[in-house]
Every structure is written in structure tokens, then in C-alpha cells.
Design an enzyme around this catalytic site. Sequence first.
Site, mmCIF file in Angstrom:
data_model
loop_
_atom_site.group_PDB
_atom_site.id
_atom_site.type_symbol
_atom_site.label_atom_id
_atom_site.label_comp_id
_atom_site.label_asym_id
_atom_site.label_seq_id
_atom_site.Cartn_x
_atom_site.Cartn_y
_atom_site.Cartn_z
ATOM 1 N N THR A 1 -10.194 7.453 3.842
ATOM 2 C CA THR A 1 -11.179 7.274 4.931
ATOM 3 C C THR A 1 -10.969 8.277 6.074
ATOM 4 O O THR A 1 -11.820 8.407 6.947
ATOM 5 C CB THR A 1 -11.112 5.834 5.491
ATOM 6 O OG1 THR A 1 -9.750 5.404 5.496
ATOM 7 C CG2 THR A 1 -11.924 4.884 4.651
ATOM 8 N N ASP B 1 0.843 -1.208 0.000
ATOM 9 C CA ASP B 1 0.000 0.000 0.000
ATOM 10 C C ASP B 1 0.873 1.251 0.000
ATOM 11 O O ASP B 1 1.092 1.863 1.040
ATOM 12 C CB ASP B 1 -0.909 -0.060 1.242
ATOM 13 C CG ASP B 1 -1.855 1.120 1.338
ATOM 14 O OD1 ASP B 1 -2.156 1.739 0.296
ATOM 15 O OD2 ASP B 1 -2.294 1.425 2.465
ATOM 16 N N ASP C 1 1.805 9.983 -9.467
ATOM 17 C CA ASP C 1 2.909 10.650 -10.152
ATOM 18 C C ASP C 1 2.527 10.780 -11.634
ATOM 19 O O ASP C 1 1.385 10.485 -12.017
ATOM 20 C CB ASP C 1 4.199 9.820 -9.973
ATOM 21 C CG ASP C 1 5.444 10.703 -9.936
ATOM 22 O OD1 ASP C 1 5.587 11.546 -10.840
ATOM 23 O OD2 ASP C 1 6.262 10.558 -9.017
ATOM 24 N N LYS D 1 0.240 3.772 -2.305
ATOM 25 C CA LYS D 1 -0.637 4.852 -2.807
ATOM 26 C C LYS D 1 0.109 5.770 -3.769
ATOM 27 O O LYS D 1 0.224 6.980 -3.548
ATOM 28 C CB LYS D 1 -1.200 5.690 -1.665
ATOM 29 C CG LYS D 1 -1.996 4.904 -0.651
ATOM 30 C CD LYS D 1 -2.642 5.819 0.356
ATOM 31 C CE LYS D 1 -3.387 5.070 1.418
ATOM 32 N NZ LYS D 1 -2.533 4.250 2.296
HETATM 33 O O1 C5P Z 1 -4.916 1.485 11.862
HETATM 34 P P1 C5P Z 1 -6.002 1.509 10.829
HETATM 35 O O2 C5P Z 1 -7.005 0.371 11.005
HETATM 36 O O3 C5P Z 1 -6.655 2.851 10.687
HETATM 37 O O4 C5P Z 1 -5.232 1.180 9.470
HETATM 38 C C1 C5P Z 1 -5.769 1.396 8.203
HETATM 39 C C2 C5P Z 1 -4.694 1.158 7.196
HETATM 40 O O5 C5P Z 1 -5.246 1.322 5.895
HETATM 41 C C3 C5P Z 1 -3.507 2.099 7.302
HETATM 42 O O6 C5P Z 1 -2.330 1.345 6.995
HETATM 43 C C4 C5P Z 1 -3.738 3.130 6.223
HETATM 44 O O7 C5P Z 1 -2.540 3.617 5.666
HETATM 45 C C5 C5P Z 1 -4.518 2.330 5.190
HETATM 46 N N1 C5P Z 1 -5.428 3.095 4.338
HETATM 47 C C6 C5P Z 1 -6.411 3.915 4.819
HETATM 48 N N2 C5P Z 1 -7.200 4.630 3.956
HETATM 49 C C7 C5P Z 1 -7.052 4.525 2.647
HETATM 50 C C8 C5P Z 1 -6.076 3.664 2.135
HETATM 51 C C9 C5P Z 1 -5.282 2.947 3.018
HETATM 52 O O8 C5P Z 1 -6.598 3.987 6.036
HETATM 53 N N3 C5P Z 1 -7.841 5.178 1.838
#
Ligand code: C5P
Length: 229
Positions: A120, A61, A66, A63
Amino acid sequence: MKLCIALDMPSMQENLKLAKEVREHFSNEEIWLKVGLRSFVRDGRDFVRILQDLGFRIFLDLKIYDIPNTMLDCVYECHKLGVDMMTIHASCGKEAMRSIAKLLRKESSDMRVVAVSALTSFDEDGFREIYNTSIQHGVNSLANIVYESGIDGLVCSIDEVLLIKSISNTLFTVTPGIRLESSSDDQKRTANVKVAKKIGSDFIVVGRPIYNAIDKVGVIKQILNDMKL
Ligand code: C5P
């Protein structure tokens, strides 16, 4: 629906300890592991390979966002690394996403690429400040572009899963922001596991609710249980 555990802990040793505990108690099919920015910057490809050698499927992940050529090169390297899923930003645009889809077809790659729609951690106000539109409207346009580009799916909150599936049922949805109880951290658009299952998310991503728990295996068992309901 599958569970992906985010390995975002402060050291490789802690992440690896959790991975080994997961290996001991659960099957490969049930759980994927997510290597994100923190782990990858610190522990790199070697860490990914260690997890692969333990038999895990890996969601990388990073993300990426570029110009098309740079994105394409990065996606190619992720494919060569043998990860099973990776993230790009949907707002990188159609040209980049089309060339990524074409590259993966040419390479007959099994790697899934999912595009981040609205993080999110955004609430309505935070999203509007940047994109000047509502989350539903913004995600709708991004999801259409993702679909037309031939990319596999999107990262979104539970609130946008139905909208994305209404554009095409073939679009894969990955949903972070899963919480077992109410929380006041950076995630704003959250839901619990049962709701995620009911709405039809394909993949839930859970980090802190698992790795900050004292009984990590117990929390994972509870999540897997809720996924079956
Ligand atoms: O700790 P938590 O449950 O919030 O972790 C969510 C994970 O999902 C984190 O690693 C975060 O970087 C990733 N993530 C996110 N929202 C996104 C994409 C990835 O929270 N849109």
C-alpha cells in the site's frame, strides 16, 4: 469485516499496554492483533504467546519471500506457533505457494495465509518502476496466481478489493493503509473505514491512527462504529 490492530510501537511494554486496554474494552471476536517485523524481531515468539494467552487471535505479518523450501519451513513453524494468519509475498511464485497450500491441507491447519500483492506504500510510479506495469494489472496477475495456487487471499489496498473478488469471491482480502483523516506518511493508497466496509474488505489493518492517538480506545470505538454503518 474485522479490525486488526498493528502492534508496531517502539517497545513491548507499550504494545502490551495497548493489548490489555483492548482486552478490557472489546470482545475477542471483534479485534485481532498484528505482530509485524519490528515486534517479532525484538520480542519474538514469547510476545506472540503472551498475546495468545490474553485470548487474542494473531496475525503474524513477516511477509516472507524466499525459495520454496525455506518458505515452506517458515510457514510450518508459524503453523506450529499457532498464529491465525500470516503473510507471504505473492511474487514468490506458484511453486512455493502450491507447496504451502498442500502443507496446510496435510496439517489440517486453520492458519490463513495471505499473499502481499502491491504494498500500500506504492503509488503508480513506484510500482511501475519495479514491476513495469500498472498496479491493477500487476495485482490482477498476482491474484490469479494466488488463486490457482490455493492460497487463501491477498493483502492489497482498498482500490484492488473488487478486482480480487472478481477473480474469486472466495479470495480473502486484507487491507492496510486505512486512515481516519488525510495523512502524508508512507502509505500512498489509503481509504477510510466506511469506504473499506462499503467495498467489502474482509479485514482492515490499522496501526498508527490508533497507537499514535492520545485516546486509543476512543479511536478504536470510532472505527468499530464506522464498520457497522
Ligand atoms: O501504521 P499503519 O496503519 O500504516 O500500519 C499498517 C500495517 O500494515 C503496518 O504494520 C504494515 O507493516 C502493514 N502492511 C502494510 N502494507 C502491506 C502489508 C502490511 O502496510 N501491504
